[in-house]
Each structure stands twice: as structure tokens, then as C-alpha cells.
Design a protein around this motif. Structure first.
Motif, PDB file in Angstrom:
ATOM      1  N   SER A   1       0.833  -1.210   0.000  1.00 32.18           N
ATOM      2  CA  SER A   1       0.000   0.000   0.000  1.00 32.18           C
ATOM      3  C   SER A   1       0.864   1.255   0.000  1.00 32.18           C
ATOM      4  CB  SER A   1      -0.887   0.021   1.244  1.00 32.18           C
ATOM      5  OG  SER A   1      -0.133   0.449   2.356  1.00 32.18           O
ATOM      6  N   LEU A   2       0.212   2.359  -0.334  1.00 29.18           N
ATOM      7  CA  LEU A   2       0.860   3.669  -0.189  1.00 29.18           C
ATOM      8  C   LEU A   2       1.210   3.857   1.286  1.00 29.18           C
ATOM      9  CD1 LEU A   2      -1.662   5.822  -2.256  1.00 29.18           C
ATOM     10  CD2 LEU A   2       0.596   5.089  -2.985  1.00 29.18           C
ATOM     11  N   PRO A   3       2.139   4.785   1.599  1.00 32.19           N
ATOM     12  CA  PRO A   3       2.458   5.043   3.006  1.00 32.19           C
ATOM     13  C   PRO A   3       1.178   5.275   3.810  1.00 32.19           C
ATOM     14  CG  PRO A   3       4.013   6.184   1.609  1.00 32.19           C
ATOM     15  CD  PRO A   3       2.991   5.568   0.684  1.00 32.19           C
ATOM     16  N   CYS A   4       1.087   4.604   4.940  1.00 33.79           N
ATOM     17  CA  CYS A   4      -0.168   4.660   5.705  1.00 33.79           C
ATOM     18  C   CYS A   4       0.092   5.145   7.132  1.00 33.79           C
ATOM     19  CB  CYS A   4      -0.820   3.279   5.722  1.00 33.79           C
ATOM     20  SG  CYS A   4       0.044   2.083   6.748  1.00 33.79           S
ATOM     21  N   ASP A   5      -1.004   5.455   7.813  1.00 32.50           N
ATOM     22  CA  ASP A   5      -0.954   5.930   9.191  1.00 32.50           C
ATOM     23  C   ASP A   5      -0.891   4.692  10.094  1.00 32.50           C
ATOM     24  OD1 ASP A   5      -1.344   7.040  11.646  1.00 32.50           O
ATOM     25  OD2 ASP A   5      -3.098   8.237  11.078  1.00 32.50           O
ATOM     26  N   ARG A   6       0.319   4.198  10.289  1.00 33.41           N
ATOM     27  CA  ARG A   6       0.499   2.939  11.023  1.00 33.41           C
ATOM     28  C   ARG A   6      -0.088   2.993  12.451  1.00 33.41           C
ATOM     29  NH1 ARG A   6       3.424  -0.246   7.952  1.00 33.41           N
ATOM     30  NH2 ARG A   6       4.960   1.086   6.999  1.00 33.41           N
ATOM     31  N   PRO A   7       0.161   4.079  13.206  1.00 30.23           N
ATOM     32  CA  PRO A   7      -0.387   4.089  14.567  1.00 30.23           C
ATOM     33  C   PRO A   7      -1.897   3.874  14.613  1.00 30.23           C
ATOM     34  CG  PRO A   7       1.240   5.810  14.345  1.00 30.23           C
ATOM     35  CD  PRO A   7       1.041   5.236  12.963  1.00 30.23           C
ATOM     36  N   ASN A   8      -2.584   4.336  13.577  1.00 31.83           N
ATOM     37  CA  ASN A   8      -4.041   4.214  13.616  1.00 31.83           C
ATOM     38  C   ASN A   8      -4.519   2.792  13.285  1.00 31.83           C
ATOM     39  OD1 ASN A   8      -6.318   5.643  14.316  1.00 31.83           O
ATOM     40  ND2 ASN A   8      -6.924   5.958  12.204  1.00 31.83           N
ATOM     41  N   LEU A   9      -3.624   1.939  12.799  1.00 32.99           N
ATOM     42  CA  LEU A   9      -4.042   0.573  12.439  1.00 32.99           C
ATOM     43  C   LEU A   9      -4.581  -0.177  13.652  1.00 32.99           C
ATOM     44  CD1 LEU A   9      -1.194  -0.599  10.028  1.00 32.99           C
ATOM     45  CD2 LEU A   9      -3.492   0.187   9.430  1.00 32.99           C
ATOM     46  N   SER A  10      -3.968   0.068  14.821  1.00 35.92           N
ATOM     47  CA  SER A  10      -4.426  -0.634  16.029  1.00 35.92           C
ATOM     48  C   SER A  10      -5.498   0.158  16.768  1.00 35.92           C
ATOM     49  CB  SER A  10      -3.226  -0.882  16.953  1.00 35.92           C
ATOM     50  OG  SER A  10      -2.487   0.314  17.136  1.00 35.92           O
ATOM     51  N   LYS A  11      -5.767   1.379  16.292  1.00 37.65           N
ATOM     52  CA  LYS A  11      -6.720   2.247  17.013  1.00 37.65           C
ATOM     53  C   LYS A  11      -7.988   2.397  16.163  1.00 37.65           C
ATOM     54  CE  LYS A  11      -2.738   4.705  19.035  1.00 37.65           C
ATOM     55  NZ  LYS A  11      -1.627   4.250  18.170  1.00 37.65           N
ATOM     56  N   GLY A  12      -8.204   3.583  15.591  1.00 29.08           N
ATOM     57  CA  GLY A  12      -9.451   3.844  14.867  1.00 29.08           C
ATOM     58  C   GLY A  12      -9.698   2.892  13.708  1.00 29.08           C
ATOM     59  N   PHE A  13      -8.647   2.486  13.021  1.00 23.66           N
ATOM     60  CA  PHE A  13      -8.822   1.612  11.862  1.00 23.66           C
ATOM     61  C   PHE A  13      -9.377   0.255  12.290  1.00 23.66           C
ATOM     62  CE2 PHE A  13      -7.234  -1.434   8.694  1.00 23.66           C
ATOM     63  CZ  PHE A  13      -7.870  -0.897   7.585  1.00 23.66           C
ATOM     64  N   LEU A  14      -8.842  -0.299  13.370  1.00 25.89           N
ATOM     65  CA  LEU A  14      -9.304  -1.623  13.821  1.00 25.89           C
ATOM     66  C   LEU A  14     -10.651  -1.524  14.542  1.00 25.89           C
ATOM     67  CD1 LEU A  14      -8.909  -4.639  14.142  1.00 25.89           C
ATOM     68  CD2 LEU A  14      -7.441  -4.203  16.117  1.00 25.89           C
ATOM     69  N   SER A  15     -10.866  -0.436  15.258  1.00 21.64           N
ATOM     70  CA  SER A  15     -12.144  -0.319  15.986  1.00 21.64           C
ATOM     71  C   SER A  15     -13.297  -0.050  15.031  1.00 21.64           C
ATOM     72  CB  SER A  15     -12.057   0.785  17.040  1.00 21.64           C
ATOM     73  OG  SER A  15     -12.021   2.041  16.405  1.00 21.64           O
ATOM     74  N   GLY A  16     -12.975   0.377  13.814  1.00 15.31           N
ATOM     75  CA  GLY A  16     -14.030   0.613  12.826  1.00 15.31           C
ATOM     76  C   GLY A  16     -14.288   2.085  12.580  1.00 15.31           C
ATOM     77  N   ALA A  17     -13.534   2.945  13.253  1.00 15.80           N
ATOM     78  CA  ALA A  17     -13.779   4.385  13.104  1.00 15.80           C
ATOM     79  C   ALA A  17     -13.185   4.965  11.816  1.00 15.80           C
ATOM     80  CB  ALA A  17     -13.220   5.134  14.309  1.00 15.80           C
ATOM     81  N   ALA A  18     -12.200   4.266  11.205  1.00 13.62           N
ATOM     82  CA  ALA A  18     -11.543   4.831  10.024  1.00 13.62           C
ATOM     83  C   ALA A  18     -11.457   3.787   8.907  1.00 13.62           C
ATOM     84  CB  ALA A  18     -10.140   5.314  10.391  1.00 13.62           C
ATOM     85  N   SER A  19     -11.578   4.244   7.668  1.00 16.79           N
ATOM     86  CA  SER A  19     -11.545   3.342   6.510  1.00 16.79           C
ATOM     87  C   SER A  19     -10.111   3.177   5.997  1.00 16.79           C
ATOM     88  CB  SER A  19     -12.391   3.932   5.386  1.00 16.79           C
ATOM     89  OG  SER A  19     -11.812   5.161   5.007  1.00 16.79           O
ATOM     90  N   SER A  20      -9.905   2.216   5.068  1.00 14.06           N
ATOM     91  CA  SER A  20      -8.581   2.012   4.452  1.00 14.06           C
ATOM     92  C   SER A  20      -8.104   3.286   3.768  1.00 14.06           C
ATOM     93  CB  SER A  20      -8.634   0.932   3.371  1.00 14.06           C
ATOM     94  OG  SER A  20      -8.969  -0.272   3.904  1.00 14.06           O
ATOM     95  N   GLU A  21      -9.035   3.914   3.015  1.00 20.09           N
ATOM     96  CA  GLU A  21      -8.635   5.104   2.243  1.00 20.09           C
ATOM     97  C   GLU A  21      -8.174   6.221   3.176  1.00 20.09           C
ATOM     98  OE1 GLU A  21     -11.993   3.826   1.861  1.00 20.09           O
ATOM     99  OE2 GLU A  21     -10.916   2.363   0.631  1.00 20.09           O
ATOM    100  N   SER A  22      -8.921   6.403   4.275  1.00 20.18           N
ATOM    101  CA  SER A  22      -8.564   7.507   5.166  1.00 20.18           C
ATOM    102  C   SER A  22      -7.284   7.200   5.926  1.00 20.18           C
ATOM    103  CB  SER A  22      -9.693   7.797   6.154  1.00 20.18           C
ATOM    104  OG  SER A  22      -9.802   6.724   7.069  1.00 20.18           O
ATOM    105  N   ASN A  23      -6.849   5.921   5.877  1.00 20.37           N
ATOM    106  CA  ASN A  23      -5.620   5.573   6.595  1.00 20.37           C
ATOM    107  C   ASN A  23      -4.368   5.921   5.800  1.00 20.37           C
ATOM    108  OD1 ASN A  23      -3.464   3.346   7.477  1.00 20.37           O
ATOM    109  ND2 ASN A  23      -4.802   3.869   9.180  1.00 20.37           N
ATOM    110  N   LEU A  24      -4.550   6.216   4.500  1.00 20.24           N
ATOM    111  CA  LEU A  24      -3.362   6.559   3.698  1.00 20.24           C
ATOM    112  C   LEU A  24      -2.892   7.966   4.052  1.00 20.24           C
ATOM    113  CD1 LEU A  24      -4.474   5.139   0.241  1.00 20.24           C
ATOM    114  CD2 LEU A  24      -3.007   4.072   1.972  1.00 20.24           C
ATOM    115  N   LEU A  25      -1.575   8.136   4.128  1.00 21.79           N
ATOM    116  CA  LEU A  25      -1.054   9.468   4.455  1.00 21.79           C
ATOM    117  C   LEU A  25      -1.310  10.439   3.310  1.00 21.79           C
ATOM    118  CD1 LEU A  25       2.410   8.648   6.105  1.00 21.79           C
ATOM    119  CD2 LEU A  25       0.230   9.133   7.228  1.00 21.79           C
TER     120      LEU A  25
END
Ligand SMILES: Cc1cc2nc3c(=O)[nH]c(=O)nc-3n(C[C@H](O)[C@H](O)[C@H](O)COP(=O)(O)OP(=O)(O)OC[C@H]3O[C@@H](n4cnc5c(N)ncnc54)[C@H](O)[C@@H]3O)c2cc1C
Ligand code: FES
Length: 546
Positions: free
Chosen positions: A164-188
Motif C-alpha cells: 500500500s501507499l504510506p499509511c498511518d500505522r499508529p491508527n491501524l491498532s486504534k481507529g482503523f481496527l475499531s471501525g472508526a476509520a476506513s482504508s482510504e482515510s488511513n493513507l497518508l
């Protein structure tokens, strides 16, 4: 009540406010032209900037004015008040600025000012014609952006083993996993961003060899890239379990966006999870799985979660926090084997699960550097300019071991903000700036409604002093970590300002002074602040920027 007054707090700054309402070094929240704006004062100058941080949107009214800059209360990004430019990661984008006029002791906010464009830096003698960055994570991405931000017009190639493009790694275990953020919004950044910036980003592009003589890197598919300057930013890899069942499909690790997507998709059909490891990532994953109403058991060898880093008080608090949220801990033991239905602990106990997440630490990815003959010391050894033992090759992020100005020790940390700031400094040094890396290490964690931020670096400490309250019902505190009487790090919960002031203090005093020095009147400024106190003063009146 009109719409504007419902949405915005503070005065309409286009109508003017008295200068006396903004003491030197303070901020005033208001609005102008339909946007939230803060006024910040530095001496006789007043600046008007956007009210929210461009990273995750923290209110800058709760930040700290330092000279003609403002620091964000949440993750300590720093912005120029003159231009809005993001001077320090983790913010990568500028904030808006407005014209300000002072007439008769009244401050008026005028029109919005255009963003400043970097002037082009010609690739002349001494300037690299081409830069290759190995790694498309925090450090690599920040370096590529900083090169263009400095006006560098030469070729930039970023090679990333990630899919993937560079992503917001810290959010992978937080908002991304809890369901608050999508894959697209995780890209830097979007693909267009890299195209526009002429950053040639290659994905799934693993580098297998560096030829330091020929100044070229070779990818696993045989493609070669020559460089004048090279940045190694290969990050770290999760440590893997080596027990029966370790490779079953329901066993997950979390480092890349692909890992995150696989985990989310499994979590949507799981009911019972076992998290192996009570590290930051393990416990953030636990909190996010609980947000999905999945039953979670945590298994870890330590008796108190994160005691080594944060001390027993915070560790016990975090344990109770999770227990209050329905988590069961199995501490002082490890997993002996994994099977389709769950795990067997070393104690013989059986735990049922349809999902297993492993978070038992990471190992820096240094084999490339090692094979190329670069100096290695449990990381890639770099000097204060982040240059490795081979001139022209720099290293940043999780792999870099650098001389820390605070302790005079060589340290390596695994923090997002440090990686980004190192990427930025390395970029400037590839352009010949000779800028020392002197940023004070910073990291944060979020679990449920609990957020902790930590400045400094205390790998070993002999004293952890708690100020404030850390009760289950009410918590706001600082924890100061000392060794031999010397303050090395400060963690804070709900005391953002204390964290910002501690960072500033570390920068100015080169670390805490000893108690003996303290008795001689050399004690750093008192850092006791209560939650909710806003940054209203530049503490020493000595206005320095970021
Ligand atoms: C789930 C999770 C949560 C986290 N939460 C926090 C947090 O809350 N706060 C905090 O401070 N830190 C956090 N971290 C740590 C933080 O993400 C890292 O410290 C940071 O990403 C390190 O940046 P880096 O650029 O060194 O490495 P990375 O961001 O890991 O990037 C490394 C890059 O190098 C590439 N690469 C590796 N080897 C090669 C090769 N041979 N060829 C080409 N490319 C290669 C990889 O594909 C990747 O693109 C978290 C990490 C994870 C995984
Ligand atoms: S919200 Fe400002 S730095 Fe993160």
C-alpha cells in the motif's frame, strides 16, 4: 442566535478584539469569515491561524505558543505562526493564516493569506542529482515530502516493500481496527499527491542489495536504481512466534495496512479473541476489538502490563482499565501452542478463541544495511546528522541508533513522530544542511478513552514519581522518570500542557538536572500543571521557535 454563533466559540475576530485580551505568549479562540481561528501573540505581534491541527484536528487553543510558533497539545506538531507551515511532524500539512491588522489597540483579522510555495532549489554542485529512499513508512514518506518542501527538484525514488501507499500505522491498532476509520482515510497521501510532487513511489519493491561503491540499490526483481544520496528507512518487523500452530490462518500480526485489513475482516466475523502480548500494540488491539464487542483474553509473561516502560502505577491502572472494559488477563505465563479452537497456555490452561493476535514486539529491519557493510549496533549506527558510517547514506526511523543529546547515549526508539522527524532531518542533510537531530523523543498511546503521551527517553530508570490522580474514576497526572536523580522522561494523562512544557524544558535544559544541581538553584521550571489549564504564557519569556 445565528448559525455562526452556534458553531463557533469566541468573538468574531473580523470585528476586532482588544490587544489586552491576548497577553504575550497566549492564544484567543474566535472565528473569522466562517472559520474557527485562533489569535496568538508573540511580543507585539499577533498572528491569526486555523484553530485546528492538520494532523488529527486537535484544538490549537490548547497548545503552546513558543516564539512565533504554536505546538499542538495532542502529538506535539509545531506550526509557524507566520506562514502556517508544519515545521515538525506529525503534521505534514500547513494550517491556514489570515492577515492581521492592529489599529488603536484593537486587533482585526482580515483576509486569508495564500499558502507559501517553496522556491525551487537548483541541483547544483554538492547537491544530489537523485535521491533513493528505501522504505515507504513514516520516515521515508516524511523525507520525500521534506525534500520537495525544501524546493529540491532532483529525482526522488521511494522504494517500499509494502503493498500500500504510506499509511498511518499508529491508527491501524486504534481507529482503523475499531471501525472508526476506513482504508482510504488511513493513507497518508493520495496517489495524485506523489504524482504531483514527482515522487516516484514503487510499491511491492523490496530492495535486496546496496552496492556502496557503484552507488546503486538492487530490488528483488533485479531492477537497479542509482543514487547520489540514499536514505534507509526500512522500519521494523513484528517478532514471530515459533510454537505449534503459529501459522494457522486465524493467527494475525499487525504492521502493514494489508495486515490491518486482514485483521479487520477477520474481526468482523470473530467472537472470541486472544491477544498475545500486553505491549502498546497488543493493548490497543485489545481495546479496538472490545469496541467491536469481541470477547478478549490477553496473555503476557509480565505480571504488570507495560511496567518496564511506564512503571507499576500506570501499568496496574491500565490493567484495571481493560478489566473494567471486560478484558481477562492471564499474566505471568505464555502460550505453548495454538490450534483451530484456541490456545493452550504453559500452565496447561485452555482458552477458546476464533482469532489470535500476536503483539510481542518488533525487530529493526537492518539486514540490508548490515550486508552492505554499514556500522551496526542493534540498529544502524548514525551520527547526529543521521548519516551512517558510509558517507552519502543516511538512516532514519525504527532502524536508526543515534546519539541522543539529552542523555549523551546512543538510542533507538520505535516512535512514529521520531521516525517522521528523523526523515525530515535526514532529507535536509542530504541537501547539505548539516542539521543535528535533536528532537526530544515523543510517543502516545490510546486505549478506550485513556490517552497517554510521553516525552523524553528512559530506557532504564530508578524512580517514577506520580503527581496527580490515577484513580479508576478520575485520572489526570504526570509521571516523571528519573535515573540517578536526573529527569529523563515525563508521561502525562489529560495534562497536555504539562507534556508540552516538559518537551520544551528538555530542549532548553538538555534534560533534567540532578537533585544536587537542583539544590544549587538549577532546578528546571516547575512542571506541575493541572488538566484543563490552557497555554497562556511562554514560560520563560525566551521566545524560541521549533
Ligand atoms: C499497529 C501499530 C501501532 C503503532 N502505534 C504507535 C503510536 O501510537 N505511537 C507511536 O509513536 N508509534 C506507534 N507505532 C510505531 C510507529 O508506527 C513506528 O515507529 C514507525 O512506523 C516507524 O517508522 P519507519 O519509517 O522507521 O518504519 P515503517 O513505518 O515501518 O516503514 C518501513 C518501510 O520500509 C519498507 N521496507 C522494509 N524493508 C524494505 C526493503 N528491504 N526494501 C524496500 N522497502 C523496505 C516497508 O515496506 C515500509 O514501507 C505503531 C506501530 C504499529 C505497527
Ligand atoms: S492532532 Fe496535532 S499533532 Fe496530532
Amino acid at each position: 442566535m445565528n448559525d455562526t454563533s452556534r458553531i463557533f466559540t469566541g468573538p468574531d475576530l473580523t470585528r476586532g478584539v482588544s490587544l489586552s485580551r491576548i497577553p504575550d505568549g497566549s492564544v484567543l479562540q474566535g472565528h473569522a469569515h466562517g472559520e474557527a481561528v485562533v489569535l496568538a501573540r508573540h511580543g507585539e505581534e499577533v498572528f491569526a491561524v486555523g484553530a485546528f491541527c492538520s494532523h488529527y484536528g486537535a484544538p490549537l487553543a490548547d497548545g503552546l505558543v513558543v516564539g512565533d510558533t504554536i505546538r499542538c497539545p495532542w502529538h506535539h506538531a509545531c506550526f509557524s505562526l507566520r506562514t502556517g507551515e508544519a515545521l515538525r511532524a506529525p503534521a505534514l500539512d500547513a494550517i491556514s493564516c489570515w492577515h492581521v491588522e492592529q489599529r488603536g489597540g484593537i486587533v482585526y483579522v482580515g483576509e486569508r493569506r495564500p499558502f507559501a510555495e517553496p522556491s525551487e532549489l537548483r541541483t547544483g554542485s554538492g547537491m544530489p542529482k537523485s535521491v533513493v529512499i528505501v522504505g515507504g513508512g513514516a520516515a521515508g514518506n516524511a523525507a520525500a515530502e521534506a525534500l520537495r518542501g525544501e524546493g529540491y527538484s532532483g529525482r526522488i525514488t521511494m522504494l517500499s516493500a509494502d503493498a500500500s501507499l504510506p499509511c498511518d500505522r499508529p491508527n491501524l491498532s486504534k481507529g482503523f481496527l475499531s471501525g472508526a476509520a476506513s482504508s482510504e482515510s488511513n493513507l497518508l497521501r493520495s496517489p495524485e499527491f506523489y504524482r504531483k510532487q514527482q515522487i516516484d513511489l514503487k510499491l511491492n519493491a523490496r530492495v535486496s542489495r546496496i552496492d556502496t561503491e557503484a552507488r546503486e540499490v538492487t530490488r528483488t526483481d533485479g531492477t537497479r536504481h542509482v543514487y547520489d544520496a540514499l536514505l534507509l528507512a526500512t522500519g521494523a518487523e513484528p517478532m514471530r512466534l515459533d510454537i505449534p500452530g503459529h501459522d494457522l490462518p486465524h493467527v494475525h500480526y499487525l504492521r502493514t495496512l494489508a495486515d490491518g485489513e486482514a485483521l479487520v475482516s477477520k474481526a468482523t466475523v470473530s467472537q472470541q479473541a486472544i491477544v498475545i502480548g500486553a505491549s502498546f500494540i497488543g493493548l490497543e488491539v485489545t481495546a479496538s476489538l472490545r469496541a467491536r464487542n469481541i470477547t478478549v483474553h490477553v496473555v503476557a509473561p509480565g505480571v504488570v502490563p507495560m511496567e518496564r516502560i511506564l512503571g507499576a502505577d500506570i501499568g496496574q491502572f491500565i490493567r484495571r482499565l481493560h478489566e473494567r472494559n471486560g478484558v481477562t488477563f492471564h499474566l505471568g505465563t505464555t502460550v505453548a501452542s495454538i490450534d483451530q479452537r484456541g490456545v493452550t497456555l504453559k500452565t496447561g490452561e485452555r482458552l477458546t478463541a476464533d482469532l489470535v493476535v500476536v503483539g510481542i514486539g518488533v525487530r529493526p529491519s537492518i539486514s540490508l544495511a548490515k550486508d552492505a557493510g554499514l556500522a551496526i549496533d542493534r540498529g544502524v549506527t548514525v551520527d547526529e546528522y543521521l548519516e551512517t558510517s558510509v558517507p552519502g547514506i543516511f538512516a532514519a526511523g525504527d532502524i536508526a541508533r543515534w546519539p541522543d543529546r539529552l542523555t549523551n547515549e546512543r538510542i533507538r526508539v520505535e516512535h512514529w513522530v521520531v521516525a517522521e522527524r528523523q526523515g525530515q532531518t535526514a532529507a535536509r542533510n542530504m541537501l547539505g544542511r548539516r542539521e543535528r537531530f535533536e528532537a526530544v523523543p515523543f510517543f502516545w498511546t490510546e486505549q478506550y478513552d485513556f490517552a497517554l503521551a510521553y516525552v523524553g527517553h528512559a530506557e532504564q530508570w530508578d524512580e517514577a514519581i506520580l503527581e496527580g490522580q490515577l484513580e479508576d474514576a478520575a485520572y489526570d497526572c504526570t509521571m516523571t522518570f528519573r535515573r540517578d536523580g536526573r529527569r529523563l522522561a515525563v508521561a502525562q494523562v489529560r495534562r497536555d500542557l504539562a507534556g508540552l512544557l516538559a518537551e520544551l524544558d528538555f530542549e532548553r535544559t538538555k534534560g533534567g538536572v540532578t537533585d544536587e544541581e537542583n539544590s544549587q538553584g538549577r532546578r528546571p521550571r516547575d512542571l506541575e500543571f493541572r488538566g484543563g489549564t490552557r497555554a497562556r504564557e511562554d514560560p520563560q519569556g525566551a521566545h524560541e521557535g521549533c
